[in-house]
Write a protein that holds these residues in place. Structure first.
Motif, PDB file in Angstrom:
ATOM      1  N   ALA A   1       0.620  -1.179   0.015  1.00 28.00           N
ATOM      2  CA  ALA A   1      -0.066   0.116   0.044  1.00 28.00           C
ATOM      3  C   ALA A   1       1.035   1.270   0.035  1.00 28.00           C
ATOM      4  O   ALA A   1       0.619   2.277  -0.719  1.00 28.00           O
ATOM      5  N   PHE A   2       2.072   1.347   0.825  1.00 25.30           N
ATOM      6  CA  PHE A   2       2.775   2.369   0.668  1.00 25.30           C
ATOM      7  C   PHE A   2       3.564   2.673  -0.694  1.00 25.30           C
ATOM      8  O   PHE A   2       3.651   3.983  -1.036  1.00 25.30           O
ATOM      9  N   LEU A   3       3.886   1.627  -1.162  1.00 22.74           N
ATOM     10  CA  LEU A   3       4.611   1.982  -2.538  1.00 22.74           C
ATOM     11  C   LEU A   3       3.861   2.274  -3.583  1.00 22.74           C
ATOM     12  O   LEU A   3       3.944   3.203  -4.472  1.00 22.74           O
ATOM     13  N   ILE A   4       2.229   1.804  -3.502  1.00 24.68           N
ATOM     14  CA  ILE A   4       1.503   2.270  -4.382  1.00 24.68           C
ATOM     15  C   ILE A   4       0.885   3.924  -4.115  1.00 24.68           C
ATOM     16  O   ILE A   4       0.754   4.623  -5.074  1.00 24.68           O
ATOM     17  N   ALA A   5       0.911   4.146  -2.888  1.00 23.09           N
ATOM     18  CA  ALA A   5       0.767   5.509  -2.748  1.00 23.09           C
ATOM     19  C   ALA A   5       1.931   6.358  -3.092  1.00 23.09           C
ATOM     20  O   ALA A   5       1.737   7.493  -3.364  1.00 23.09           O
ATOM     21  N   PHE A   6       2.937   5.836  -2.729  1.00 19.18           N
ATOM     22  CA  PHE A   6       4.467   6.660  -3.058  1.00 19.18           C
ATOM     23  C   PHE A   6       4.042   7.125  -4.705  1.00 19.18           C
ATOM     24  O   PHE A   6       4.718   8.046  -5.265  1.00 19.18           O
TER      25      PHE A   6
ATOM     26  N   ASN B   1       3.571  10.687  -6.629  1.00 22.56           N
ATOM     27  CA  ASN B   1       4.780  11.214  -7.745  1.00 22.56           C
ATOM     28  C   ASN B   1       4.423  11.198  -9.165  1.00 22.56           C
ATOM     29  O   ASN B   1       5.183  11.448  -9.883  1.00 22.56           O
ATOM     30  N   LEU B   2       3.068  10.854  -9.464  1.00 17.60           N
ATOM     31  CA  LEU B   2       2.873  10.956 -10.787  1.00 17.60           C
ATOM     32  C   LEU B   2       2.932  11.845 -11.746  1.00 17.60           C
ATOM     33  O   LEU B   2       3.402  11.995 -12.803  1.00 17.60           O
ATOM     34  N   LEU B   3       2.736  13.049 -10.903  1.00 22.93           N
ATOM     35  CA  LEU B   3       2.616  14.458 -11.739  1.00 22.93           C
ATOM     36  C   LEU B   3       4.213  14.938 -11.945  1.00 22.93           C
ATOM     37  O   LEU B   3       4.506  16.061 -12.348  1.00 22.93           O
ATOM     38  N   ARG B   4       5.321  14.309 -11.268  1.00 24.01           N
ATOM     39  CA  ARG B   4       6.654  14.631 -11.280  1.00 24.01           C
ATOM     40  C   ARG B   4       7.245  14.733 -12.666  1.00 24.01           C
ATOM     41  O   ARG B   4       7.944  15.589 -12.999  1.00 24.01           O
TER      42      ARG B   4
ATOM     43  N   TRP C   1      -0.567  12.072   2.745  1.00 30.78           N
ATOM     44  CA  TRP C   1       0.789  12.437   3.424  1.00 30.78           C
ATOM     45  C   TRP C   1       1.989  12.743   2.599  1.00 30.78           C
ATOM     46  O   TRP C   1       2.955  13.703   2.962  1.00 30.78           O
ATOM     47  N   MET C   2       2.049  12.068   1.483  1.00 27.88           N
ATOM     48  CA  MET C   2       3.329  12.012   0.621  1.00 27.88           C
ATOM     49  C   MET C   2       3.107  13.053  -0.514  1.00 27.88           C
ATOM     50  O   MET C   2       3.934  13.672  -1.262  1.00 27.88           O
ATOM     51  N   LEU C   3       1.652  13.433  -0.781  1.00 30.89           N
ATOM     52  CA  LEU C   3       1.615  14.359  -1.711  1.00 30.89           C
ATOM     53  C   LEU C   3       2.296  15.860  -1.761  1.00 30.89           C
ATOM     54  O   LEU C   3       2.633  16.124  -2.970  1.00 30.89           O
ATOM     55  N   PRO C   4       2.349  16.490  -0.487  1.00 30.98           N
ATOM     56  CA  PRO C   4       3.146  17.749  -0.639  1.00 30.98           C
ATOM     57  C   PRO C   4       4.598  17.633  -1.164  1.00 30.98           C
ATOM     58  O   PRO C   4       5.147  18.505  -1.418  1.00 30.98           O
ATOM     59  N   SER C   5       5.044  16.457  -1.168  1.00 28.56           N
ATOM     60  CA  SER C   5       6.462  16.315  -1.572  1.00 28.56           C
ATOM     61  C   SER C   5       6.475  16.574  -3.109  1.00 28.56           C
ATOM     62  O   SER C   5       7.458  16.943  -3.639  1.00 28.56           O
ATOM     63  N   LEU C   6       5.356  16.678  -3.949  1.00 27.69           N
ATOM     64  CA  LEU C   6       5.401  16.955  -5.289  1.00 27.69           C
ATOM     65  C   LEU C   6       6.241  18.265  -5.419  1.00 27.69           C
ATOM     66  O   LEU C   6       6.776  18.462  -6.402  1.00 27.69           O
TER      67      LEU C   6
ATOM     68  N   ILE D   1      -0.517   8.300 -17.920  1.00 24.72           N
ATOM     69  CA  ILE D   1      -1.766   7.684 -17.930  1.00 24.72           C
ATOM     70  C   ILE D   1      -1.763   6.143 -17.799  1.00 24.72           C
ATOM     71  O   ILE D   1      -2.394   5.699 -17.034  1.00 24.72           O
ATOM     72  N   ASN D   2      -0.682   5.784 -18.660  1.00 24.51           N
ATOM     73  CA  ASN D   2      -0.521   4.172 -18.402  1.00 24.51           C
ATOM     74  C   ASN D   2      -0.102   3.864 -17.090  1.00 24.51           C
ATOM     75  O   ASN D   2      -0.329   2.801 -16.739  1.00 24.51           O
ATOM     76  N   THR D   3       0.868   4.712 -16.615  1.00 21.46           N
ATOM     77  CA  THR D   3       1.394   4.332 -15.431  1.00 21.46           C
ATOM     78  C   THR D   3       0.180   4.376 -14.311  1.00 21.46           C
ATOM     79  O   THR D   3       0.115   3.409 -13.338  1.00 21.46           O
ATOM     80  N   PHE D   4      -0.672   5.447 -14.441  1.00 23.93           N
ATOM     81  CA  PHE D   4      -1.592   5.373 -13.272  1.00 23.93           C
ATOM     82  C   PHE D   4      -2.669   4.295 -13.480  1.00 23.93           C
ATOM     83  O   PHE D   4      -3.208   3.742 -12.580  1.00 23.93           O
ATOM     84  N   LEU D   5      -3.075   3.980 -14.824  1.00 22.46           N
ATOM     85  CA  LEU D   5      -3.798   2.684 -15.140  1.00 22.46           C
ATOM     86  C   LEU D   5      -3.156   1.326 -14.456  1.00 22.46           C
ATOM     87  O   LEU D   5      -3.819   0.554 -13.681  1.00 22.46           O
TER      88      LEU D   5
END
Length: 239
Positions: free
Chosen positions: A35-40, A44-47, A120-125, A232-236
Motif C-alpha cells: 500500500a505504501f509503494l502504491i501511494a508513493f 509522484n505521478l505528476l513529477r 501524507w506524501m502528496l506535498p512532496s510534489l 496515464i499508462n502508469t496511473f492505470l
C-alpha cells in the motif's frame, strides 16, 4: 563536469538500491508495504510533468538563450518561473488533497490506507518539482555534483526512517515512514538552495517576464503530450 555528475549519480543509485533492500529487510512483504509503494507512485505521478523531462528540456536552452542576451532577462525569467510553478503546484496539491479527503468515507479499508498515505506524501510534489527546476538552473552554471547527489540525502532519510521504525507494526510504521519520506524530499530540495543563491546573489532581475514564460509553456506543452500518455499508462497500471 561529467566526473562530478556521474559520481553523484552513482552514490544516488547505490542509495536507492540500499533503500529497497532496507525496506525488504525491515518490513518484508507485508500488505501495508505494498500500500505504501502504491501511494508513493500515486503521489509522484505528476513529477514527470513539472519536475523532470519536458520542463528541464525546455528550460535549459531557453534560459541560456536569454542569458546570452543579458543576465537581467535570464534571471528575471527564472524567478518568475519559480514563483509561477510554486503557485500551480500548491493549487494542484490543495485540490488533490481535498478531492482525496472527500472520497475517504466511501472507500474500503484497504483503499483508505492507500489514500491516507498518498495525502501524507502528496506535498512532496512541490519540493520534487522545485528541485528539478533548481537542478536545471545549476547545470546551466556548470554545477553538477550537488544536484546529482541530492537524491542520496533523500534516500538516506528514507533508510534512517525505516530503521527507526523497525519493530513497529507495518501498518503503523508506514504512516510514520510517509512523513520521513516527505522530509527527505524537502532536504533534497533544500540542499540545492545555498549554491543556487550564490549564483543569484547580486544579479539584477527583471520583475516581469510573462512573454518568456509563455514561450517556455509552448515548448513544454509538446513534451508534455508524450509524457502525459506515459503517465496515464502508469496511473492505470497502479490501479
Amino acid at each position: 563536469g561529467l566526473r562530478r555528475f556521474f559520481s553523484g549519480i552513482m552514490l544516488s543509485r547505490i542509495s536507492g538500491l540500499g533503500r529497497d533492500l532496507v525496506m525488504a529487510y525491515v518490513f518484508g512483504d507485508h500488505p501495508a508495504v505494498a500500500a505504501f509503494l502504491i501511494a508513493f507512485r500515486f503521489s509522484n505521478l505528476l513529477r514527470r510533468f513539472f519536475g523532470e523531462g519536458p520542463l528541464q528540456s525546455a528550460f535549459i536552452p531557453h534560459f541560456e538563450g536569454l542569458r546570452s542576451q543579458g543576465e537581467e532577462a535570464a534571471y528575471g525569467f527564472f524567478r518568475k518561473l519559480t514563483g509561477l510553478l510554486s503557485g500551480i503546484l500548491l493549487a494542484i496539491i490543495v485540490v488533490l488533497e481535498l478531492g482525496l479527503g472527500s472520497t475517504f468515507g466511501f472507500l474500503s479499508p484497504e483503499a483508505r490506507e492507500i489514500v491516507s498515505l498518498t495525502t501524507w506524501m502528496l506535498p512532496s510534489l512541490l519540493f520534487i518539482c522545485l528541485y528539478g527546476l533548481n537542478v536545471s538552473f545549476l547545470q546551466c552554471h556548470n554545477a553538477f555534483f550537488v544536484p546529482s547527489i541530492a537524491p542520496f540525502l533523500c534516500n538516506s532519510m528514507w533508510i534512517l526512517g525505516a530503521f527507526y521504525l523497525k519493530g513497529k507494526l507495518p501498518s503503523e510504521a508506514m504512516q510514520a515512514l510517509a512523513k520521513w519520506v516527505l522530509i527527505g524530499f524537502v532536504l533534497q530540495w533544500a540542499v540545492t538552495l545555498p549554491q543556487m543563491r550564490r549564483f543569484l546573489k547580486g544579479k539584477i532581475a527583471a520583475p516581469l517576464m510573462h512573454k518568456e514564460v509563455k514561450k517556455l509553456a509552448k515548448t513544454f506543452s509538446l513534451g508534455a503530450l508524450g509524457v502525459g500518455a506515459i503517465q496515464i499508462n502508469t496511473f492505470l497500471d497502479v490501479i
